[in-house]
Design an enzyme around this catalytic site. Structure first.
Site, mmCIF file in Angstrom:
data_model
loop_
_atom_site.group_PDB
_atom_site.id
_atom_site.type_symbol
_atom_site.label_atom_id
_atom_site.label_comp_id
_atom_site.label_asym_id
_atom_site.label_seq_id
_atom_site.Cartn_x
_atom_site.Cartn_y
_atom_site.Cartn_z
ATOM 1 N N GLY A 47 41.894 34.064 34.715
ATOM 2 C CA GLY A 47 42.728 34.426 33.569
ATOM 3 C C GLY A 47 43.877 33.467 33.279
ATOM 4 O O GLY A 47 43.710 32.247 33.203
ATOM 5 N N ILE A 48 45.056 34.045 33.108
ATOM 6 C CA ILE A 48 46.243 33.269 32.701
ATOM 7 C C ILE A 48 46.618 32.247 33.782
ATOM 8 O O ILE A 48 46.951 31.097 33.468
ATOM 9 C CB ILE A 48 47.419 34.235 32.409
ATOM 10 C CG1 ILE A 48 47.112 35.056 31.145
ATOM 11 C CG2 ILE A 48 48.732 33.472 32.244
ATOM 12 C CD1 ILE A 48 48.046 36.252 30.927
ATOM 13 N N ASP B 246 47.820 36.080 49.635
ATOM 14 C CA ASP B 246 47.999 37.469 49.205
ATOM 15 C C ASP B 246 49.490 37.624 48.925
ATOM 16 O O ASP B 246 50.308 37.568 49.859
ATOM 17 C CB ASP B 246 47.535 38.424 50.305
ATOM 18 C CG ASP B 246 47.700 39.891 49.889
ATOM 19 O OD1 ASP B 246 48.469 40.176 48.935
ATOM 20 O OD2 ASP B 246 47.074 40.761 50.529
ATOM 21 N N TYR C 40 52.477 50.409 35.808
ATOM 22 C CA TYR C 40 52.442 49.016 35.327
ATOM 23 C C TYR C 40 53.732 48.678 34.574
ATOM 24 O O TYR C 40 54.336 47.629 34.805
ATOM 25 C CB TYR C 40 51.213 48.826 34.438
ATOM 26 C CG TYR C 40 50.968 47.390 34.015
ATOM 27 C CD1 TYR C 40 50.452 46.463 34.923
ATOM 28 C CD2 TYR C 40 51.241 46.965 32.721
ATOM 29 C CE1 TYR C 40 50.223 45.141 34.535
ATOM 30 C CE2 TYR C 40 51.020 45.653 32.332
ATOM 31 C CZ TYR C 40 50.505 44.748 33.240
ATOM 32 O OH TYR C 40 50.283 43.443 32.857
ATOM 33 N N LYS D 267 56.477 45.824 35.679
ATOM 34 C CA LYS D 267 56.770 44.666 34.823
ATOM 35 C C LYS D 267 58.233 44.677 34.353
ATOM 36 O O LYS D 267 58.821 43.627 34.117
ATOM 37 C CB LYS D 267 55.800 44.622 33.641
ATOM 38 C CG LYS D 267 54.356 44.335 34.065
ATOM 39 C CD LYS D 267 54.251 43.005 34.792
ATOM 40 C CE LYS D 267 52.815 42.580 35.062
ATOM 41 N NZ LYS D 267 52.700 41.267 35.694
ATOM 42 N N THR E 166 41.468 37.934 28.825
ATOM 43 C CA THR E 166 41.247 37.484 30.208
ATOM 44 C C THR E 166 40.328 38.507 30.885
ATOM 45 O O THR E 166 40.098 39.592 30.343
ATOM 46 C CB THR E 166 42.576 37.452 31.001
ATOM 47 O OG1 THR E 166 43.013 38.812 31.180
ATOM 48 C CG2 THR E 166 43.662 36.645 30.303
ATOM 49 N N PRO E 167 39.855 38.195 32.097
ATOM 50 C CA PRO E 167 39.041 39.185 32.812
ATOM 51 C C PRO E 167 39.747 40.540 32.981
ATOM 52 O O PRO E 167 39.102 41.584 32.978
ATOM 53 C CB PRO E 167 38.783 38.499 34.155
ATOM 54 C CG PRO E 167 38.766 37.040 33.811
ATOM 55 C CD PRO E 167 39.833 36.868 32.760
HETATM 56 N N1 LIG Z 1 45.727 39.747 30.028
HETATM 57 C C1 LIG Z 1 46.697 40.413 29.455
HETATM 58 O O1 LIG Z 1 46.523 40.958 28.370
HETATM 59 C C2 LIG Z 1 48.065 40.485 30.091
HETATM 60 C C3 LIG Z 1 49.103 41.025 29.345
HETATM 61 C C4 LIG Z 1 50.369 41.085 29.906
HETATM 62 C C5 LIG Z 1 50.590 40.618 31.183
HETATM 63 N N2 LIG Z 1 49.552 40.120 31.907
HETATM 64 C C6 LIG Z 1 49.846 39.652 33.260
HETATM 65 O O2 LIG Z 1 49.385 38.327 33.410
HETATM 66 C C7 LIG Z 1 49.081 38.086 34.792
HETATM 67 C C8 LIG Z 1 47.679 37.497 34.882
HETATM 68 O O3 LIG Z 1 46.765 38.483 34.409
HETATM 69 P P1 LIG Z 1 45.317 38.110 33.846
HETATM 70 O O4 LIG Z 1 45.134 38.818 32.585
HETATM 71 O O5 LIG Z 1 45.104 36.650 33.929
HETATM 72 O O6 LIG Z 1 44.435 38.899 34.939
HETATM 73 P P2 LIG Z 1 43.230 38.433 35.878
HETATM 74 O O7 LIG Z 1 42.764 39.681 36.538
HETATM 75 O O8 LIG Z 1 42.261 37.598 35.119
HETATM 76 O O9 LIG Z 1 43.954 37.493 36.964
HETATM 77 C C9 LIG Z 1 44.830 38.013 37.911
HETATM 78 C C10 LIG Z 1 44.649 37.243 39.198
HETATM 79 O O10 LIG Z 1 45.591 37.767 40.163
HETATM 80 C C11 LIG Z 1 44.914 37.811 41.416
HETATM 81 N N3 LIG Z 1 45.535 38.767 42.334
HETATM 82 C C12 LIG Z 1 45.524 40.124 42.290
HETATM 83 N N4 LIG Z 1 46.135 40.629 43.370
HETATM 84 C C13 LIG Z 1 46.553 39.562 44.109
HETATM 85 C C14 LIG Z 1 47.243 39.436 45.341
HETATM 86 N N5 LIG Z 1 47.631 40.509 46.068
HETATM 87 N N6 LIG Z 1 47.519 38.188 45.793
HETATM 88 C C15 LIG Z 1 47.131 37.092 45.093
HETATM 89 N N7 LIG Z 1 46.450 37.150 43.945
HETATM 90 C C16 LIG Z 1 46.177 38.390 43.455
HETATM 91 C C17 LIG Z 1 43.494 38.228 41.060
HETATM 92 O O11 LIG Z 1 42.589 37.946 42.125
HETATM 93 C C18 LIG Z 1 43.243 37.402 39.815
HETATM 94 O O12 LIG Z 1 42.702 36.132 40.145
HETATM 95 C C19 LIG Z 1 49.246 39.434 35.499
HETATM 96 O O13 LIG Z 1 50.520 39.488 36.102
HETATM 97 C C20 LIG Z 1 49.158 40.426 34.368
HETATM 98 O O14 LIG Z 1 49.818 41.640 34.675
HETATM 99 C C21 LIG Z 1 48.301 40.041 31.390
#
Ligand SMILES: NC(=O)c1ccc[n+]([C@@H]2O[C@H](COP(=O)([O-])OP(=O)(O)OC[C@H]3O[C@@H](n4cnc5c(N)ncnc54)[C@H](O)[C@@H]3O)[C@@H](O)[C@H]2O)c1
Length: 249
Positions: A16-17, A52, A148, A152, A185-186
């Site tokens: 993802g991000i 982690d 959540y 945040k 994202t995933p």
């Molecule tokens: N996608 C959205 O719409 C969105 C919106 C707002 C905020 N966010 C935030 O953006 C960030 C990235 O989210 P994303 O959408 O890319 O999600 P994602 O699930 O694609 O990626 C998140 C990554 O974090 C890793 N992760 C989870 N627990 C972990 C741990 N204990 N230690 C290390 N790595 C860990 C996962 O394995 C994964 O690779 C997150 O903080 C999420 O809350 C996402």
């Protein structure tokens, strides 16, 4: 090459991000280390590390490994995160603890490790930057996301506390937060998969966005890049919404 000569550590970089940010940072000249509990894609453009974010000792090891392999770390991006839905009536204590452990405690441990690792060089004029990924749900409430939103919101104000401490102590480290709304994202895919009517949910989210669409991971990564780069040298303790106008209304 907006990050030429910099070393960056990015948590959550396997997906993802975080993954998109790692790729963009590498294109902009940074040497990148990624930390995640999930396996990295084979095309990951940097040093993959097992991290982690909830484990204190993992952070020390990650900074030490990044420094050994790439050089001292200049930038930390706290992108690791999990989302679990549930209103205040539905959410279990176990779910609250899981979400707070990764999103809030993980970001706290990352910021603390970064300040410890970066401050000596940062104070000598090298500078340092931390970018924390909060959410639009850290700016405004969502009734379906009690834990959540709380996690945040914690990231948002932790960011300001870190920024003020570093500024007042003259440490040379900036700390800012970004607040994406719904980015493709995933994590978002999993939310759609779990929905009763994914197409309806997607259409509803698109309609709710003043720009009329979901965001992309690259659009979030571009904002992270700006805050991590020297172009943002007078910006600390700030919060940047990347939400198509969602929280402006
Ligand atoms: N996608 C959205 O719409 C969105 C919106 C707002 C905020 N966010 C935030 O953006 C960030 C990235 O989210 P994303 O959408 O890319 O999600 P994602 O699930 O694609 O990626 C998140 C990554 O974090 C890793 N992760 C989870 N627990 C972990 C741990 N204990 N230690 C290390 N790595 C860990 C996962 O394995 C994964 O690779 C997150 O903080 C999420 O809350 C996402």
């Amino acid at each position: 090459m907006r990050l030429a000569g910099k070393v960056a550590l990015i948590s959550g970089a396997a997906s993802g991000i975080g993954r998109e940010t790692a790729a963009l940072f590498a294109r902009e000249g940074a040497k990148v280390a990624g930390g995640d509990i999930a396996p990295f894609p084979s095309d990951f453009p940097g040093l993959p590390l097992r991290l982690d974010v909830t484990r204190e000792e993992n952070w020390e090891e990650a900074f030490a490994a990044a420094e050994r392999e790439l050089g001292p770390v200049d930038v930390l991006v706290n992108a690791a995160g999990i989302a679990e839905s549930g209103s205040i009536e539905e959410a279990s204590l176990e779910s609250w603890r899981r979400v707070m452990a990764v999103n809030a405690e993980g970001t706290f441990l990352g910021c603390r490790a970064a300040v410890r690792a970066m401050k000596e060089r940062a104070m000598k004029g090298r500078g340092g930057a931390i970018v924390n990924i909060s959410s639009a749900a850290g700016l405004v409430g969502d009734p379906r996301l009690a834990a959540y939103c709380a996690s945040k919101g914690a990231v948002r104000l932790l960011t300001k506390s870190v920024a003020l401490h570093c500024a007042r102590a003259g440490l040379g480290i900036r700390c800012n937060s970004v607040h994406p709304s719904f980015a493709e994202t995933p994590m978002l895919e999993r939310m759609f998969d779990a929905a009763r009517d994914p197409a309806r949910l997607r259409a509803g989210l698109e309609r709710a966005s003043p720009l009329g669409r979901l965001g992309t991971a690259l659009e979030v990564a571009e904002a992270i890049l700006f805050l991590a780069s020297d172009a943002a040298s007078f910006i600390t303790g700030a919060e940047l919404a990347i939400d198509g106008g969602l929280t402006a209304a």
